[in-house]
Design a protein around this motif. Structure first.
Motif, mmCIF file in Angstrom:
data_model
loop_
_atom_site.group_PDB
_atom_site.id
_atom_site.type_symbol
_atom_site.label_atom_id
_atom_site.label_comp_id
_atom_site.label_asym_id
_atom_site.label_seq_id
_atom_site.Cartn_x
_atom_site.Cartn_y
_atom_site.Cartn_z
ATOM 1 N N SER A 392 37.333 50.134 45.175
ATOM 2 C CA SER A 392 37.480 49.045 44.197
ATOM 3 C C SER A 392 36.650 49.323 42.950
ATOM 4 N N SER A 393 35.475 49.935 43.111
ATOM 5 C CA SER A 393 34.638 50.313 41.963
ATOM 6 C C SER A 393 35.371 51.312 41.087
ATOM 7 N N SER A 394 36.003 52.297 41.711
ATOM 8 C CA SER A 394 36.718 53.323 40.955
ATOM 9 C C SER A 394 37.903 52.719 40.209
ATOM 10 N N LEU A 395 38.624 51.829 40.879
ATOM 11 C CA LEU A 395 39.791 51.212 40.247
ATOM 12 C C LEU A 395 39.377 50.358 39.049
ATOM 13 N N ALA A 396 38.278 49.595 39.205
ATOM 14 C CA ALA A 396 37.833 48.704 38.127
ATOM 15 C C ALA A 396 37.133 49.467 37.004
ATOM 16 N N HIS A 397 36.158 50.310 37.384
ATOM 17 C CA HIS A 397 35.327 50.979 36.372
ATOM 18 C C HIS A 397 36.062 52.158 35.715
ATOM 19 N N ASP A 398 36.741 52.961 36.528
ATOM 20 C CA ASP A 398 37.398 54.156 35.981
ATOM 21 C C ASP A 398 38.747 53.829 35.350
ATOM 22 N N PHE A 399 39.580 53.135 36.125
ATOM 23 C CA PHE A 399 40.954 52.934 35.647
ATOM 24 C C PHE A 399 41.065 51.741 34.690
ATOM 25 N N TYR A 400 40.586 50.564 35.129
ATOM 26 C CA TYR A 400 40.749 49.375 34.277
ATOM 27 C C TYR A 400 39.875 49.453 33.021
ATOM 28 N N ALA A 401 38.564 49.631 33.200
ATOM 29 C CA ALA A 401 37.649 49.559 32.052
ATOM 30 C C ALA A 401 37.827 50.722 31.082
ATOM 31 N N ASN A 402 38.045 51.934 31.607
ATOM 32 C CA ASN A 402 38.045 53.110 30.731
ATOM 33 C C ASN A 402 39.426 53.659 30.385
ATOM 34 N N VAL A 403 40.434 53.362 31.214
ATOM 35 C CA VAL A 403 41.788 53.848 30.909
ATOM 36 C C VAL A 403 42.622 52.726 30.279
ATOM 37 N N VAL A 404 42.702 51.585 30.972
ATOM 38 C CA VAL A 404 43.511 50.470 30.447
ATOM 39 C C VAL A 404 42.855 49.842 29.220
ATOM 40 N N LYS A 405 41.553 49.516 29.345
ATOM 41 C CA LYS A 405 40.847 48.833 28.248
ATOM 42 C C LYS A 405 40.148 49.792 27.281
ATOM 43 N N LYS A 406 40.221 51.091 27.563
ATOM 44 C CA LYS A 406 39.625 52.125 26.692
ATOM 45 C C LYS A 406 38.147 51.861 26.381
ATOM 46 N N GLY A 407 37.420 51.430 27.424
ATOM 47 C CA GLY A 407 35.976 51.226 27.259
ATOM 48 C C GLY A 407 35.604 49.914 26.611
ATOM 49 N N GLN A 408 36.567 49.019 26.376
ATOM 50 C CA GLN A 408 36.289 47.757 25.665
ATOM 51 C C GLN A 408 36.121 46.559 26.613
ATOM 52 N N ALA A 409 36.168 46.772 27.913
ATOM 53 C CA ALA A 409 36.046 45.659 28.861
ATOM 54 C C ALA A 409 34.600 45.194 28.948
ATOM 55 N N SER A 410 34.399 43.886 29.106
ATOM 56 C CA SER A 410 33.040 43.361 29.297
ATOM 57 C C SER A 410 32.627 43.572 30.747
ATOM 58 N N GLU A 411 31.314 43.472 31.011
ATOM 59 C CA GLU A 411 30.824 43.646 32.390
ATOM 60 C C GLU A 411 31.441 42.600 33.307
ATOM 61 N N ARG A 412 31.569 41.386 32.808
ATOM 62 C CA ARG A 412 32.118 40.303 33.630
ATOM 63 C C ARG A 412 33.573 40.585 34.007
ATOM 64 N N GLN A 413 34.362 41.053 33.026
ATOM 65 C CA GLN A 413 35.763 41.408 33.296
ATOM 66 C C GLN A 413 35.839 42.514 34.347
ATOM 67 N N GLU A 414 34.957 43.511 34.182
ATOM 68 C CA GLU A 414 34.970 44.667 35.082
ATOM 69 C C GLU A 414 34.677 44.255 36.526
ATOM 70 N N VAL A 415 33.649 43.426 36.707
ATOM 71 C CA VAL A 415 33.284 42.983 38.058
ATOM 72 C C VAL A 415 34.382 42.108 38.656
ATOM 73 N N THR A 416 35.006 41.272 37.822
ATOM 74 C CA THR A 416 36.122 40.443 38.313
ATOM 75 C C THR A 416 37.267 41.323 38.812
ATOM 76 N N VAL A 417 37.600 42.365 38.038
ATOM 77 C CA VAL A 417 38.669 43.292 38.447
ATOM 78 C C VAL A 417 38.264 44.044 39.715
ATOM 79 N N ALA A 418 36.983 44.409 39.830
ATOM 80 C CA ALA A 418 36.510 45.101 41.051
ATOM 81 C C ALA A 418 36.715 44.222 42.278
ATOM 82 N N ARG A 419 36.425 42.929 42.121
ATOM 83 C CA ARG A 419 36.595 42.003 43.253
ATOM 84 C C ARG A 419 38.082 41.833 43.606
#
Length: 557
Positions: A392-419
């Protein structure tokens, strides 16, 4: 001696004790998780436990993560059935930590942040590398999750005395297994989504303590039974195994020489070599182990945690010798195979036999059986939580935050996606496990190790040590190693073409080895090299920066 795990007189007692101890463990770990959730405020808290764990605490947690059901139940069973050859798994798993200590632990802690891809993508184009790393992480983790959860279903059915034709709470054996898989999956999702890395780490520390205590208790009882005379223990084990002196010599399971068939003999020896390579190199590429290095505050603590892990895991694997040979001697090869062909119930059967001897009668056997059963449950729950957190960390931090959001995701968004990712991955694992109950658990674990060593390890080592390495090389290494391992296993005798295959009635096998490591691991390294040299991308400054960070910790988060 009874051929079932609990004799008729003690069956209900064993069942009630097992359920009670299991519920107590679940209640305690849920309390820990809820407490940890109150300390989890930032992304660093969720992914890395706030980097607040000491070397000893992290070493215990790594031990808890690593000593899975495959270790406790599987290795004891292999030793009980195959003697000397069964111990090869213990040696391979333990030696693998030296690779992790010398090549990976400190450098990874210094250069990464939350996931394995942080290191791989540091000096490369983020999106293709992080996508490949996320695919590899989730693939390895789900195969591992399947192995643990399928094992949980089988274990519960056995320990509650549910066999074909019998029921428990109105459920037959198959329904009870499905219910167990769903329960374990639901608990694992709660641990990760509520407690994050802090909750998961404390659960793993508690589990490691319980597992070591249970294994040590059984070892001392086995040795006391033989007045601490190892020669008598080994002699009885060889006699009761049905294999005679061959039980104490190599060649009973691995590297078997087939008279008059030089080709098969060669394949058998290559299979042994392939298994050894996969076991030794796989650990340094396992995502759920690698992320543990980020939970400590310094590189020194990362080294210490691996040294503690080596000590804890080494001690445990030494104890598996006594458990395996003790089961062979006191339960007997025929009894073990009658209960479970793969020998997965050897340790619980030994617990029942020891309980009868030392605590008296069926009630004593049921009591010790229940304690060891609860420890086995604890083992499965802790390992699946660690695996879910890694994926779940890899999916949220690697794919969502850095691929989908291109590094623009907030910490709160990232943790929500991880959950949310933990919820999805847990649901997928539950669904696949229900349909995968007929699959060979050892096959799933071996595949996870082969994939980790073939795809992840080449990319990690090249990234840390090769100046010329680039984006194309990383993508080629990960996908090349991943696909070669999966394809070779699919066309091996593990899946079809042999009586012990997953699909024995079918035959599409053309690869003669059960483990692909001897080919897929070098192929992963070769793909990484080819991908690098055909691309003109080159960034020496970024490599120099990574080298400084990895060696000194400068700039580490």
């Amino acid at each position: 001696m009874s051929t079932v795990l609990a004799a008729e007189a003690g069956g209900s007692t064993a069942r009630n004790l097992t359920i009670t101890l299991f519920l107590i463990f679940v209640a305690v770990t849920l309390a820990i998780t809820i407490w940890a959730s109150r300390q989890t405020k930032t992304a660093t808290d969720f992914y890395a436990g706030g980097r607040s764990f000491s070397g000893f605490q992290n070493g215990m947690a790594i031990g808890g993560d690593y000593m899975s059901a495959a270790s406790f139940l599987g290795i004891a069973g292999l030793i009980a059935l195959y003697g000397y050859d069964g111990f090869l798994y213990s040696i391979g798993f333990l030696v693998a930590w030296l690779v992790a200590l010398l090549l990976v632990a400190e450098l990874l802690r210094n250069s990464g942040r939350y996931t394995m891809a942080d290191v791989l993508a540091f000096r490369m184009r983020q999106r293709p590398v992080r996508t490949a790393a996320a695919v590899s992480t989730i693939t390895v983790s789900i195969f591992y999750l399947l192995a643990q959860m399928v094992g949980a279903g089988a274990l519960v059915a056995l320990l509650l005395g549910i066999k074909p034709g019998t029921t428990f709470l109105g459920m037959d054996a198959d329904t009870a297994k499905v219910a167990t898989i769903i329960l374990v999956g639901a608990l694992m999702i709660i641990y990760v989504t509520v407690g994050g890395m802090k909750g998961t780490t404390y659960v793993q520390i508690v589990k490691a303590f319980l597992l070591l205590s249970g294994a040590l208790l059984m070892t001392l009882l086995v040795l006391a039974k033989y007045k601490f005379n190892l020669s008598s223990l080994l002699g009885d084990a060889a006699a009761s195994s049905g294999k005679g002196s061959a039980f104490l010599e190599p060649g009973l399971r691995y590297g078997v020489e087939v008279a008059g068939n030089a080709t098969q003999t060669f394949y058998n020896k290559m299979d042994l070599l392939s298994l050894g390579i996969a076991l030794v190199l796989g650990t340094a590429g396992l995502p759920h182990i690698l992320i543990r290095f980020y939970t400590v505050p310094t590189a020194k603590a990362a080294r210490k945690s691996v040294l503690w892990a080596i000590g804890i895991i080494g001690a445990f694997y030494l104890l598996t010798l006594a458990l395996g040979f003790g089961a062979a001697a006191l339960v007997g090869g025929k009894e073990i195979v009658a209960q479970d062909k793969a020998g997965n119930t050897a340790a619980p059967q030994l617990a029942e036999a020891l309980g009868k001897d030392f605590l008296g009668g069926n009630l004593g056997g049921a009591t010790l059986l229940a304690i060891i059963a609860a420890v086995a449950f604890a083992t499965i729950l802790a390992v699946v939580a660690g695996l879910t957190l890694a994926s779940s960390s890899s999916l949220a931090h690697d794919f969502y935050a850095n691929v989908v959001k291109k590094g623009q995701a907030s910490e709160r968004q990232e943790v929500t996606v991880a959950r949310l990712s933990a919820l999805v991955i847990g649901a997928v694992s539950i669904a696949l496990s229900i349909y995968a109950q007929s699959l060979n658990v050892a096959f799933l674990v071996a595949l996870a190790f082969a994939v980790a060593a073939s795809g992840n390890l080449p990319a990690i080592l090249y990234s840390l040590f090769w100046k010329r390495f680039n984006t194309s090389g990383a993508v080629w290494a990960i996908y090349g190693g991943l696909l070669s391992a999966v394809i070779l296993v699919f066309f091996s005798p593990v899946v079809s073409g042999a009586p012990t295959s997953m699909f024995p009635e079918h035959d599409w096998q053309w690869f003669p080895l059960s483990n692909p490591g001897i080919l897929s691991i070098p192929f992963g390294f070769l793909c990484g090299w080819i991908g690098t040299v055909i691309s003109k991308e080159h960034d020496e400054e970024k490599y120099a920066e990574l080298e400084v960070r990895s060696l000194t910790g400068a700039g580490a988060h």
